[in-house]
Design an enzyme around this catalytic site. Structure first.
Site, short mmCIF file in Angstrom:
data_model
loop_
_atom_site.label_atom_id
_atom_site.label_comp_id
_atom_site.label_asym_id
_atom_site.label_seq_id
_atom_site.Cartn_x
_atom_site.Cartn_y
_atom_site.Cartn_z
NE ARG A 156 20.84 26.68 46.66
CZ ARG A 156 22.03 27.04 46.15
NH1 ARG A 156 22.51 28.25 46.36
NH2 ARG A 156 22.72 26.19 45.43
CB SER B 105 24.53 31.10 45.17
OG SER B 105 25.41 31.05 46.24
N1 URA Z 1 29.04 28.00 46.23
C1 URA Z 1 28.24 29.05 46.44
O1 URA Z 1 28.69 30.11 46.81
N2 URA Z 1 26.92 28.90 46.21
C2 URA Z 1 26.38 27.75 45.77
O2 URA Z 1 25.18 27.70 45.56
C3 URA Z 1 27.23 26.66 45.57
C4 URA Z 1 28.56 26.80 45.80
#
Ligand code: URA
Length: 435
Positions: A168, A183
């Site tokens: 990403r 996430s």
């Molecule tokens: N923090 C995370 O752990 N994942 C994300 O996608 C964005 C912030």
């Protein structure tokens, strides 16, 4: 199930089944999907979004891509807190100790600072000896014995997130609410918790600049957690100016210890109490917010919150004397220089992002994931918006290890702390509660 078939469904705006989402997440974990296929899928999700059912399936698949910590031997409702990140946000340190001292177990797996945002692990590691790298069995053992463990992500927890987050980062797909929710929530749910309180920040120093985006993120995360049988609540909190008066690592530990004695800056105390109240109610230690607040004040007044912090530090190999004598234990920068007001007036603005960049320049943060942080440097004594200052009064104190970084930080701070003549009304720090 061919990757290209699943990608095409999402490309065409169709809702994926849990089995299709699982295939994608499994492909990220075991390498059976190529990076270009994973990236195409991430972009299709970015462009077409996900339904609530898809986000729930995605989160569950990510959580199950690794080990889910087993804290079933720990009696009580286990509650953690997660912040989406900000500047001067040291809340986890005092909060974990306060809530544990009230009898609610707090298993907490945190992250490191990156860019403008600070990280709990970096702050904890400024305490000599503090080990954040416990194995999951040791983490579970410590939560059972001490009531709390403060550790870093292990490679076994939600490994699919590591792979997907890295992709990403390089495919412009970070800013996507379903992907962010999956996430964050997969990692939190893999900790073995029963309940979670989210501090979703909005403003210049936050990941989400606008409250509307923060609200959407918070509602989605609350929905996922509840769908998975966990008690989840979120507070939306303002992050336009730094939280508290200290930004850095060791300097934030000092402020955390002050908070545990009830002597922290008012804004830090307010956010810490508000999150703690939600945690105690979810953890079954209080019936309502008012009685939760009384309990939290009680553990500060009788010293048991500070003592619990010392116990957690000692259990993780750190020097617990930091609780009684922070200055004697923590690393100190080579020079501490006050930045004084050029004129008298009222503080109009302290831009959190600029303060973070000044701290980063001093070496308190990391620009890239592989950088090291300097535990000793940072900023203390920051003035707050609305305060009146006299000419020559310190607006902040810069803790630097060399003249060059001090000078760069000084310029940034001087530009971002604005003094004027008008009275300033600060909006509420805690804007909304969701869940
Ligand atoms: N923090 C995370 O752990 N994942 C994300 O996608 C964005 C912030």
């Amino acid at each position: 199930m061919f990757p290209q078939h699943v990608i095409a469904l999402k490309r065409d705006g169709r809702e994926l089944s849990p089995a299709e989402i699982e295939a994608f997440v499994r492909g990220a974990t075991d390498g059976s999907w190529m990076d270009y296929q994973l990236s195409a899928m991430l972009m299709a999700i970015y462009l077409n979004g996900m339904t609530a059912d898809e986000v729930a399936a995605y989160t569950e698949a990510m959580m199950n891509s690794g080990v889910v910590a087993d804290l079933s031997d720990v009696p009580g409702i286990k509650v953690d807190k997660h912040s989406t990140g900000g500047v001067g946000d040291k809340v986890s340190l005092p909060l974990a100790a306060m809530v544990t001292a009230c009898g609610v177990p707090v298993p907490m797996i945190s992250g490191r600072g990156l860019g403008h945002s600070g990280g709990t692990l970096d702050k904890l590691e400024s305490i000599p000896g503090f080990n954040v790298n416990l194995s999951l069995p040791d983490y579970a053992k410590q939560v059972a014995q001490v009531g709390c463990a403060l550790i870093g992500q292990t490679k076994d927890l939600a490994p699919s997130d590591k792979k997907l987050y890295a992709l990403r980062d390089v495919t412009a797909t970070v800013e996507c609410i379903p992907l962010i929710c999956g996430s964050i929530m997969s990692k939190k749910l893999a900790e073995g918790i029963d309940a979670l309180v989210l501090d979703v920040k909005f403003g210049r120093g936050a990941f989400m600049k606008e409250i509307e985006a923060a609200r959407e993120l918070a509602s989605t995360m609350v929905g996922i957690g509840q769908a998975m049988g966990k008690g989840v609540r979120a507070l939306l909190t303002a992050m336009d100016q730094p939280l508290g008066r200290a930004v850095g690592n060791a300097v934030e530990v000092v402020e955390s210890v002050a908070c545990l004695r009830g002597e922290g800056p008012a804004d830090l105390m307010e956010v810490t109490y508000a999150l703690g109240e939600e945690m105690l109610v979810l953890g079954g230690a209080a019936d309502d917010i008012a009685s939760a607040r009384a309990k939290l004040e009680g553990v500060i007044a009788d010293g048991s919150a500070a003592a619990k912090f010392g116990e957690i530090i000692a259990a993780q190999g750190g020097d617990a004397a930091v609780v009684d004598d922070p200055a004697g234990v923590l690393p100190a920068a080579r020079q501490t220089v006050p930045l004084v007001a050029a004129k008298a007036g009222i503080v109009q603005d302290v831009d959190a992002m600029e303060v973070a960049l000044a701290a980063l320049r001093l070496g308190a943060g990391r620009a890239k994931a592989e950088d090291n942080v300097n535990p000793a440097v940072g900023i203390t004594g920051l003035v707050k918006v609305g305060e009146t200052v006299a000419e020559g009064q310190p607006l902040a104190v810069i803790h630097a290890d060399d003249d060059e970084s001090w000078a760069a930080a000084e310029v940034r701070l001087r530009e971002c702390i604005k003094i004027g003549d008008t009275t300033v009304a600060t909006p509420p720090l805690i804007a909304e509660r969701i869940g």
